[in-house]
Design a protein around this motif. Structure first.
Motif, PDB file in Angstrom:
ATOM      1  N   SER A 218       2.291  24.097   5.853  1.00  0.00           N
ATOM      2  CA  SER A 218       2.073  24.970   7.015  1.00  0.00           C
ATOM      3  C   SER A 218       1.302  26.224   6.609  1.00  0.00           C
ATOM      4  O   SER A 218       0.520  26.758   7.382  1.00  0.00           O
ATOM      5  CB  SER A 218       3.407  25.346   7.676  1.00  0.00           C
ATOM      6  N   LEU A 219       1.502  26.692   5.388  1.00  0.00           N
ATOM      7  CA  LEU A 219       0.808  27.900   4.920  1.00  0.00           C
ATOM      8  C   LEU A 219      -0.612  27.597   4.449  1.00  0.00           C
ATOM      9  O   LEU A 219      -1.521  28.396   4.642  1.00  0.00           O
ATOM     10  CB  LEU A 219       1.597  28.557   3.767  1.00  0.00           C
ATOM     11  N   ASN A 220      -0.796  26.421   3.782  1.00  0.00           N
ATOM     12  CA  ASN A 220      -2.084  26.141   3.128  1.00  0.00           C
ATOM     13  C   ASN A 220      -2.912  25.066   3.820  1.00  0.00           C
ATOM     14  O   ASN A 220      -4.062  24.847   3.432  1.00  0.00           O
ATOM     15  CB  ASN A 220      -1.846  25.698   1.675  1.00  0.00           C
ATOM     16  N   GLY A 221      -2.348  24.386   4.800  1.00  0.00           N
ATOM     17  CA  GLY A 221      -3.109  23.387   5.540  1.00  0.00           C
ATOM     18  C   GLY A 221      -2.937  21.979   4.978  1.00  0.00           C
ATOM     19  O   GLY A 221      -2.505  21.782   3.839  1.00  0.00           O
ATOM     20  N   THR A 222      -3.303  20.993   5.803  1.00  0.00           N
ATOM     21  CA  THR A 222      -3.072  19.595   5.414  1.00  0.00           C
ATOM     22  C   THR A 222      -4.105  19.114   4.392  1.00  0.00           C
ATOM     23  O   THR A 222      -3.780  18.283   3.537  1.00  0.00           O
ATOM     24  CB  THR A 222      -3.094  18.671   6.655  1.00  0.00           C
ATOM     25  N   ASP A 223      -5.347  19.625   4.469  1.00  0.00           N
ATOM     26  CA  ASP A 223      -6.354  19.201   3.477  1.00  0.00           C
ATOM     27  C   ASP A 223      -5.936  19.642   2.071  1.00  0.00           C
ATOM     28  O   ASP A 223      -5.977  18.854   1.121  1.00  0.00           O
ATOM     29  CB  ASP A 223      -7.730  19.797   3.806  1.00  0.00           C
ATOM     30  N   TRP A 224      -5.550  20.909   1.947  1.00  0.00           N
ATOM     31  CA  TRP A 224      -5.072  21.426   0.672  1.00  0.00           C
ATOM     32  C   TRP A 224      -3.914  20.568   0.155  1.00  0.00           C
ATOM     33  O   TRP A 224      -3.844  20.225  -1.024  1.00  0.00           O
ATOM     34  CB  TRP A 224      -4.616  22.886   0.831  1.00  0.00           C
ATOM     35  N   THR A 225      -3.021  20.201   1.071  1.00  0.00           N
ATOM     36  CA  THR A 225      -1.821  19.464   0.678  1.00  0.00           C
ATOM     37  C   THR A 225      -2.182  18.084   0.121  1.00  0.00           C
ATOM     38  O   THR A 225      -1.663  17.673  -0.923  1.00  0.00           O
ATOM     39  CB  THR A 225      -0.870  19.305   1.888  1.00  0.00           C
ATOM     40  N   ARG A 226      -3.108  17.372   0.818  1.00  0.00           N
ATOM     41  CA  ARG A 226      -3.479  16.033   0.344  1.00  0.00           C
ATOM     42  C   ARG A 226      -4.160  16.108  -1.016  1.00  0.00           C
ATOM     43  O   ARG A 226      -3.912  15.276  -1.902  1.00  0.00           O
ATOM     44  CB  ARG A 226      -4.397  15.346   1.369  1.00  0.00           C
ATOM     45  N   GLN A 227      -4.996  17.137  -1.177  1.00  0.00           N
ATOM     46  CA  GLN A 227      -5.678  17.325  -2.454  1.00  0.00           C
ATOM     47  C   GLN A 227      -4.655  17.616  -3.573  1.00  0.00           C
ATOM     48  O   GLN A 227      -4.724  17.053  -4.660  1.00  0.00           O
ATOM     49  CB  GLN A 227      -6.631  18.502  -2.313  1.00  0.00           C
ATOM     50  N   ARG A 228      -3.717  18.473  -3.252  1.00  0.00           N
ATOM     51  CA  ARG A 228      -2.681  18.843  -4.224  1.00  0.00           C
ATOM     52  C   ARG A 228      -1.824  17.618  -4.588  1.00  0.00           C
ATOM     53  O   ARG A 228      -1.480  17.434  -5.758  1.00  0.00           O
ATOM     54  CB  ARG A 228      -1.799  19.945  -3.626  1.00  0.00           C
ATOM     55  N   LEU A 229      -1.528  16.801  -3.621  1.00  0.00           N
ATOM     56  CA  LEU A 229      -0.748  15.588  -3.893  1.00  0.00           C
ATOM     57  C   LEU A 229      -1.506  14.661  -4.844  1.00  0.00           C
ATOM     58  O   LEU A 229      -0.919  14.075  -5.765  1.00  0.00           O
ATOM     59  CB  LEU A 229      -0.403  14.859  -2.587  1.00  0.00           C
ATOM     60  N   GLU A 230      -2.818  14.537  -4.633  1.00  0.00           N
ATOM     61  CA  GLU A 230      -3.609  13.686  -5.533  1.00  0.00           C
ATOM     62  C   GLU A 230      -3.627  14.258  -6.946  1.00  0.00           C
ATOM     63  O   GLU A 230      -3.497  13.520  -7.928  1.00  0.00           O
ATOM     64  CB  GLU A 230      -5.026  13.520  -4.993  1.00  0.00           C
ATOM     65  N   GLN A 231      -3.753  15.584  -7.049  1.00  0.00           N
ATOM     66  CA  GLN A 231      -3.680  16.240  -8.364  1.00  0.00           C
ATOM     67  C   GLN A 231      -2.353  15.948  -9.060  1.00  0.00           C
ATOM     68  O   GLN A 231      -2.306  15.664 -10.259  1.00  0.00           O
ATOM     69  CB  GLN A 231      -3.786  17.762  -8.222  1.00  0.00           C
ATOM     70  N   LEU A 232      -1.280  16.061  -8.295  1.00  0.00           N
ATOM     71  CA  LEU A 232       0.056  15.882  -8.887  1.00  0.00           C
ATOM     72  C   LEU A 232       0.241  14.453  -9.381  1.00  0.00           C
ATOM     73  O   LEU A 232       0.775  14.228 -10.475  1.00  0.00           O
ATOM     74  CB  LEU A 232       1.153  16.248  -7.875  1.00  0.00           C
ATOM     75  N   VAL A 233      -0.197  13.484  -8.584  1.00  0.00           N
ATOM     76  CA  VAL A 233      -0.088  12.081  -9.005  1.00  0.00           C
ATOM     77  C   VAL A 233      -0.913  11.857 -10.268  1.00  0.00           C
ATOM     78  O   VAL A 233      -0.470  11.175 -11.213  1.00  0.00           O
ATOM     79  CB  VAL A 233      -0.516  11.134  -7.869  1.00  0.00           C
ATOM     80  N   GLU A 234      -2.091  12.464 -10.298  1.00  0.00           N
ATOM     81  CA  GLU A 234      -2.963  12.322 -11.469  1.00  0.00           C
ATOM     82  C   GLU A 234      -2.303  12.933 -12.710  1.00  0.00           C
ATOM     83  O   GLU A 234      -2.328  12.349 -13.800  1.00  0.00           O
ATOM     84  CB  GLU A 234      -4.299  13.001 -11.179  1.00  0.00           C
ATOM     85  N   GLU A 235      -1.686  14.092 -12.517  1.00  0.00           N
ATOM     86  CA  GLU A 235      -1.029  14.747 -13.658  1.00  0.00           C
ATOM     87  C   GLU A 235       0.145  13.909 -14.180  1.00  0.00           C
ATOM     88  O   GLU A 235       0.310  13.723 -15.395  1.00  0.00           O
ATOM     89  CB  GLU A 235      -0.559  16.149 -13.267  1.00  0.00           C
ATOM     90  N   ALA A 236       0.940  13.403 -13.267  1.00  0.00           N
ATOM     91  CA  ALA A 236       2.076  12.555 -13.678  1.00  0.00           C
ATOM     92  C   ALA A 236       1.569  11.307 -14.397  1.00  0.00           C
ATOM     93  O   ALA A 236       2.115  10.903 -15.433  1.00  0.00           O
ATOM     94  CB  ALA A 236       2.918  12.169 -12.453  1.00  0.00           C
ATOM     95  N   THR A 237       0.503  10.701 -13.849  1.00  0.00           N
ATOM     96  CA  THR A 237      -0.063   9.493 -14.463  1.00  0.00           C
ATOM     97  C   THR A 237      -0.535   9.790 -15.886  1.00  0.00           C
ATOM     98  O   THR A 237      -0.303   8.992 -16.807  1.00  0.00           O
ATOM     99  CB  THR A 237      -1.232   8.976 -13.603  1.00  0.00           C
ATOM    100  N   GLY A 238      -1.159  10.952 -16.076  1.00  0.00           N
ATOM    101  CA  GLY A 238      -1.615  11.340 -17.413  1.00  0.00           C
ATOM    102  C   GLY A 238      -0.455  11.509 -18.378  1.00  0.00           C
ATOM    103  O   GLY A 238      -0.506  11.040 -19.526  1.00  0.00           O
ATOM    104  N   LEU A 239       0.606  12.167 -17.923  1.00  0.00           N
ATOM    105  CA  LEU A 239       1.764  12.391 -18.794  1.00  0.00           C
ATOM    106  C   LEU A 239       2.469  11.075 -19.127  1.00  0.00           C
ATOM    107  O   LEU A 239       3.134  10.959 -20.166  1.00  0.00           O
ATOM    108  CB  LEU A 239       2.761  13.348 -18.121  1.00  0.00           C
ATOM    109  N   LEU A 240       2.325  10.086 -18.268  1.00  0.00           N
ATOM    110  CA  LEU A 240       2.969   8.792 -18.489  1.00  0.00           C
ATOM    111  C   LEU A 240       2.105   7.832 -19.298  1.00  0.00           C
ATOM    112  O   LEU A 240       2.602   6.796 -19.766  1.00  0.00           O
ATOM    113  CB  LEU A 240       3.333   8.147 -17.139  1.00  0.00           C
ATOM    114  N   SER A 241       0.822   8.166 -19.461  1.00  0.00           N
ATOM    115  CA  SER A 241      -0.094   7.198 -20.090  1.00  0.00           C
ATOM    116  C   SER A 241       0.318   6.762 -21.504  1.00  0.00           C
ATOM    117  O   SER A 241       0.104   5.599 -21.854  1.00  0.00           O
ATOM    118  CB  SER A 241      -1.531   7.736 -20.067  1.00  0.00           C
ATOM    119  N   PRO A 242       0.932   7.655 -22.346  1.00  0.00           N
ATOM    120  CA  PRO A 242       1.316   7.182 -23.680  1.00  0.00           C
ATOM    121  C   PRO A 242       2.319   6.020 -23.656  1.00  0.00           C
ATOM    122  O   PRO A 242       2.469   5.317 -24.653  1.00  0.00           O
ATOM    123  CB  PRO A 242       1.966   8.413 -24.325  1.00  0.00           C
ATOM    124  N   PHE A 243       3.027   5.838 -22.544  1.00  0.00           N
ATOM    125  CA  PHE A 243       4.043   4.783 -22.481  1.00  0.00           C
ATOM    126  C   PHE A 243       3.464   3.431 -22.057  1.00  0.00           C
ATOM    127  O   PHE A 243       4.183   2.432 -22.038  1.00  0.00           O
ATOM    128  CB  PHE A 243       5.170   5.185 -21.519  1.00  0.00           C
TER     129      PHE A 243
END
Lengths: 308, 308
Positions: A264-289
């Protein structure tokens, strides 16, 4: 990275885990009295079962199980650790639904515990579920080394107490009576406590239970933190963009309550972008496994891009 | 054995212990955030402190300390075990005082937590105190072997959960709405859960923390059970025989509420005789410890024959 709709499904292992966890919880909440107990009042036992059984994705214990599996640990003890965490989550829902708190009549389409029973019984059922969680985590039947069980119990207490989940619920209550909506920074702190602390702990707990190194525990803690952020962002986004039919629950509640959320503060576009970043970050941290992390990667996408 | 009025004083060690325990609890409930916590909301911390600090005999942790001392164990870790137990006792008072439960406005002459703050804060303060108790019991700073801490945490959960204290509170609520007063046997079960379980556990916990044998743990458990019976009988007797001026609180409450107690069912003569039997039994069980048990023997007399 672009959003791929074909991947936005729950990992198949989630439903299988929920069934196994449900069986364990059902057994724990059956009528028998345990050694060291005197008697279990039937009405209280039934209220506890009502608050725990019959639904829920069981996401937190699933994260425990998949995080432990990264280090090769599986089996009954890991499931018990997850069940303890789920009992904490369930007690918090029973108390949050009380008239003095969120005053909710329905949860997952069923009457809340204080509606199905009464308010005093709901207070006691929550207390007893909280207590049972620590009983389970420290139990002899939870077949893990003593030092791991102590670390798990202590971590659960820190994640769920005044400096974690319960503290976050307090901040949420205070925000409701505040003269103006919270800032983005205050919203982030509130959510990191109210919903983030248990999700972060879920991944960390899997690593602790598996006997992983402290470095690996920290990595899993960070993954859990990212999943917690994504979980809350997705929840708040659905409240804005979804319909009650798709979401399976009321939407637009935050706007109606004039409640600040990051979408609500940052808008839906920001939110979708942030969600993609977060998934990417988690995927990177999981890659060694490697392949072992496939389910957690899928879970991260599911948490971020689910439609309900 | 005859009742000797000159012995009916609190053991001098009780006040000294209460001061040390108060300092420890005060430190635990100060504002600092612990590792593993995010932030402590000030209002919640203040409500927790209100529910814990400022009064109380601290009888349960005193029994832990004196029971451990029978086996030569003293020091900071024992005090922390007692503090965890006291936090459980205090959370139960905060929740029992709530409007949906006993609806009490005053405790020890002060407004109850939900009156001094509000109902939602009182619910959360109780939850956070319960959680803090298990944090404390399983903490690295509680310097005891891991297996003892696990046994202590598990015992605390069993004594205070659905099969112990919380279950007893549930039975008490059910008794209030029952068509007729309880039988003596039902009263005994209720009280063994509601107040007996924690007192019994207090003595057992001292033995566990001290590393005593399982036989010795059972002996202390039985001593705690006797003290719990005496505590409740004395409480119920004072409600009949004492005046508000002497008792320092309202009396005649049980009769007004048509609430069955063992003194109301069996009479005051039976009660005094039973109290003397219980003190004698406890004294006998403590006799192998010689001089080391002097304070506990005096505590038994104090519990049974106190005038408030």
């Amino acid at each position: 990275m672009t959003r791929n709709p074909t991947l936005i499904v729950a990992p198949p292992a989630l439903a299988d885990h929920a069934a196994r966890l449900g069986n364990l919880l059902d057994g724990l909440l059956s009528a028998r009295t345990l050694p060291g107990e005197i008697e279990r009042p039937e009405r209280l036992r039934a209220a506890m079962a009502h608050g725990v059984l019959g639904g829920g994705k069981r996401l937190r214990p699933f994260l425990v199980e998949e995080s432990a599996a990264l280090f090769g640990a599986t089996g009954a003890a890991i499931l018990r650790v997850g069940a303890a965490l789920e009992l904490i989550h369930c007690y918090s829902l029973v108390h949050d639904d009380l008239p003095a708190m969120d005053d909710d009549d329905l949860r997952r389409g069923q009457p809340t515990v204080h509606r199905a029973f009464d308010e005093a019984t709901a207070i006691l059922a929550g207390d007893a579920l909280l207590t049972l969680a620590f009983d389970l985590m420290t139990s002899e039947e939870t077949d893990l080394p003593a030092d791991r069980k102590l670390a798990l119990a202590g971590g659960l207490a820190r994640a769920s107490g005044i400096g974690g989940m319960v503290g976050g619920q307090m901040r949420d209550l205070e925000a409701e009576s505040a003269p103006r909506p919270l800032s983005a920074s205050d919203v982030e702190t509130l959510q990191s406590m109210k919903t983030g602390a248990l999700l972060r702990y879920a991944c960390e707990a899997g690593a602790i239970a598996a006997g992983a190194s402290t470095d690996e525990q920290s990595r899993l803690r960070r993954i859990g933190e990212i999943l917690g952020l994504a979980f809350q962002l997705a929840d708040d986004l659905l409240d804005i963009t979804s319909t009650p039919e798709t979401a399976g629950k009321a939407t637009g509640k935050d706007a109606d309550a004039n409640k600040a959320t990051l979408p609500s503060l940052n808008g839906t576009d920001w939110t979708r972008q942030r969600l993609e970043q977060l998934v990417e970050e988690a995927t990177g941290l999981l890659s060694p496994f490697g392949d072992k992390a496939e389910t957690l990667v899928q879970t991260a996408r599911f948490i971020a891009f689910r439609d309900r």
